[in-house]
Scaffold this motif. Sequence first.
Motif, short mmCIF file in Angstrom:
data_model
loop_
_atom_site.label_atom_id
_atom_site.label_comp_id
_atom_site.label_asym_id
_atom_site.label_seq_id
_atom_site.Cartn_x
_atom_site.Cartn_y
_atom_site.Cartn_z
N PHE A 1 0.84 -1.19 0.00
CA PHE A 1 0.00 0.00 0.00
C PHE A 1 0.88 1.24 0.00
N GLY A 2 0.26 2.35 -0.50
CA GLY A 2 0.99 3.60 -0.65
C GLY A 2 1.65 3.63 -2.01
N GLY A 3 2.32 4.76 -2.32
CA GLY A 3 3.09 4.89 -3.56
C GLY A 3 2.23 4.72 -4.78
N ASP A 4 2.58 3.68 -5.61
CA ASP A 4 1.86 3.46 -6.86
C ASP A 4 0.60 2.65 -6.65
N ARG A 5 0.19 2.43 -5.38
CA ARG A 5 -1.04 1.68 -5.11
C ARG A 5 -2.01 2.58 -4.33
N PRO A 6 -2.43 3.71 -4.95
CA PRO A 6 -3.26 4.66 -4.20
C PRO A 6 -4.61 4.10 -3.81
N GLY A 7 -5.10 3.10 -4.51
CA GLY A 7 -6.42 2.56 -4.20
C GLY A 7 -6.42 1.56 -3.07
N VAL A 8 -5.25 1.20 -2.56
CA VAL A 8 -5.14 0.21 -1.50
C VAL A 8 -4.94 0.93 -0.18
N ALA A 9 -5.87 0.76 0.75
CA ALA A 9 -5.79 1.43 2.04
C ALA A 9 -4.99 0.58 3.02
N PRO A 10 -4.22 1.23 3.90
CA PRO A 10 -3.48 0.47 4.92
C PRO A 10 -4.44 -0.13 5.93
N PRO A 11 -4.00 -1.14 6.68
CA PRO A 11 -4.88 -1.75 7.69
C PRO A 11 -5.31 -0.73 8.73
N ARG B 1 10.39 -0.16 2.79
CA ARG B 1 9.69 0.87 2.02
C ARG B 1 10.56 1.31 0.85
N ALA B 2 9.93 1.52 -0.29
CA ALA B 2 10.64 2.00 -1.48
C ALA B 2 9.67 2.81 -2.32
N ARG B 3 10.11 3.98 -2.73
CA ARG B 3 9.30 4.86 -3.59
C ARG B 3 7.92 5.11 -2.96
N ASP B 4 7.92 5.39 -1.64
CA ASP B 4 6.70 5.69 -0.89
C ASP B 4 5.72 4.52 -0.88
N THR B 5 6.20 3.33 -1.17
CA THR B 5 5.36 2.14 -1.13
C THR B 5 5.82 1.22 -0.01
N VAL B 6 4.89 0.80 0.83
CA VAL B 6 5.21 -0.12 1.93
C VAL B 6 5.18 -1.54 1.38
N LEU B 7 6.30 -2.24 1.52
CA LEU B 7 6.43 -3.58 0.94
C LEU B 7 6.36 -4.68 1.97
N GLY B 8 6.83 -4.44 3.19
CA GLY B 8 6.83 -5.50 4.18
C GLY B 8 7.73 -5.18 5.35
N LEU B 9 8.30 -6.22 5.95
CA LEU B 9 9.08 -6.08 7.17
C LEU B 9 10.21 -7.10 7.16
N THR B 10 11.41 -6.64 7.55
CA THR B 10 12.56 -7.52 7.71
C THR B 10 13.00 -7.49 9.17
#
Length: 821
Positions: free
Chosen positions: A305-315, A401-410
Amino acid sequence: MASADEGSPAEPGPLPSGDGRRTARTADDAAAVITGDGTVIGWTRGAEALLGYPAAEVVGRSAALLLTGPPDAWRTAAVAARCRAGSGWSGLVPLRSRDGPSLDIDVRATASFPIAGREGFLVSGRELTPHWTMSGSVLDDFLTRSPVGMAVLDPDLRYLWLNDTLERFGGVPREQRLGRRPGDVLPGALAAPIERLMRQVLSTGEAITDYEYLGWSWADPHRRRAYASSFFPLADARDRRIGIGYMVLDVTDRWNARRLLALVNEAGAAIGSTLDVQCTAQELADFAVPRFADFVFVDLLETPFGGDRPGVAPPAEGERPAMRRAGMSSVREGCPEGVVRVGETVDFVPPPQDAHFLLDGDPVLLPVLDPESHGWTVEQPARAARLREFGLHSLISVPMRARDTVLGLTTFMRSRNPVPFDEDDVAPARELVARAAVCVDNARRYTREHTAALVLQRSLLPHTLRGGTALDVASSYLPADTKDGVGGDWFDVIPLSGARVGLVIGDVIGHGIGAAATMGRLRTAVQTLADMDLPPDELLARLDDLVLRLSEEEQAGGPAERGGTTVVGATCLYAVYDPANGCCTMARAGHPPPVVVTPDSTVSFPDLPAGPPLGLGGLPFESLEIELPEGSLLGLYTDGLVEGTDKDIESGMGRLGRAVSRGGLPLEDLCPAVIKELLPVPQPDDIALLLARTHVLSPEHLVSWDVPVDPAAVGETRAKVSRQLEAWGLADLSMTTELIVSELVTNAIRYASGPVRLRLLFQSALTCEVSDASNTSPRLRHARTTDEGGRGLFLVAQLAHRWGTRYTSRGKIIWAEQPLP
């Protein structure tokens, strides 16, 4: 030097002071000429530089004005008498600078001498500079305040002296160090190499400088630090080694920066070697173990969510994110610490965080993990059990996070390494994850585009191939083994009128979505042109015109609209096979020639004129007609199949001929077997192969009659058709076929010129063809209710499944096709 004749006011005023722009400074010896009565008659640039007065302000005035206090008449007379006696004089005289401050000037005066009829003295001077004297207190202060730790040890390596900085570094009070060796007060692993180096210096007499090592001290036992030490021998006046000097500097910041840079450089080579999301995540985990952590897992969001996925809302707040484990690595085989396996769903975030921590949170550092705390025992009991079982004692979790997009957790954890994570470890963890996040995002974007391109290409390629009763067909397509993967190779099998079949194969330059889209446009254009029953050479000419127009549109649109793929240079081969006579007519536009295998296993590549690639324009295409015996194999392919690793197309064509001439395999198995034999390893170009085995219509399924150009012949022709349909067992189609034949034959007799010929073909459909010598195209009309005629072709269109016109060298053929009952 200014002379005494320069303007001398009758009543000299006071010298100027205050805001002068020249400042007094040390310079070479300044000089002035003073007369016996104290008047200045000469003033050098050095004097001006020293006191700041220009010559115009001094010459002609009394030298007493330069003194900081009232003149000492007795001293002045004594100095003058000494100089008149032929001896010079020197001494310290305080003078006033133009800016006001007093300067202590070392003044020297020469013996008197006559000048311009007057007695003169040459006076020179320079500012007195202070000289340092190193007292014991200054030296003590220097050693105490130095940021470098210092110590002096005797030949037995016992401390004799150390400064405050070294005491602070080690955390051991000075009283506990003096008289003891480093091994008595420092951690053993740290003291052993230091004592070894000290003994080496005492033995060789050569200093060791900038020896770096890692360790911890009693001052900060929970944090690893880096030090740079130097050791040098101390000797007495007779050059006997009486001890050793020891200097140490805390270089932890420099070491951390160097480690971070090295870690990031190594990570750049190890992470992101492919454009596969899961592979990139696993590379991150493998890289960090064991050089940074003992257990690492990478969890990626199911839907970023975020970045290039504007239609996807965070939890929502308090909700755990839906993720999937993409990578995991451990110092223990099989990663037994993991609660979930790679590929399984997971919702882990370090307590007490929630999903919003991934969106805008900083890395979480937990130097000490307490598996008995509420956040673990209640919220994550399974993980708490693993913490206890494997001794996982420290954790860093970093959002990806990359390019204002949340990808996950390490998450990085330590167990066998007893040193807990500290603040210095957060920066390397953040940099590792940031670099990996960019690679994961690149892989994710590529996967999305690659998947879209594959879907697009597969939707544009034929899902089923229909060769009818004329051809048995099979095909294979192999995508390129490149980051683009999707190419512009395409093929098609097009049913034509009169039981004929069109075979087409082409290759668009480039890869990616642009090439796939261009391929789709060309395939649609070929289908449209083939439906017009154009001969192969004319079809390619029309296709060439279309490509020229497309290229002009792309050039007018600019590079951004072209998407990096051009249509110019595309190749194509089009062939039409007629089962009625076993003839195949073909033409090509820069494409490799087809391969033909006759029933006796003779392999040949027809000498088909090459023709220019599509889009060049201005050059003609030539067709070739060959006869194919029953059971012949015709193979159409793209250049990637025959280029091979050696790029020798002729050798590749020879290998292709041997591969397709193998008997005993059905076409569905022969296609993939040929590709596997010719290309055992992945290739950078996509590959298409289309194989067709020919059949010839038997005489029992083909009948034709010459029709006299006489309206009275229509009835007799209908009767012949009726009898033939009964013989074929198609009496159910007798009435409609008679109507179609009647209308087509009547039109040929009435509006065209002879000879007129009728042909019936009984194949997968019943086809009726009427040929004449006219090139005039028939036109379907919608007759008015009052019209007595004009409904012939309208009836044909209503009764037939499809109908049309094709032209030959001797005229035209109007055909109508009906499905079999």
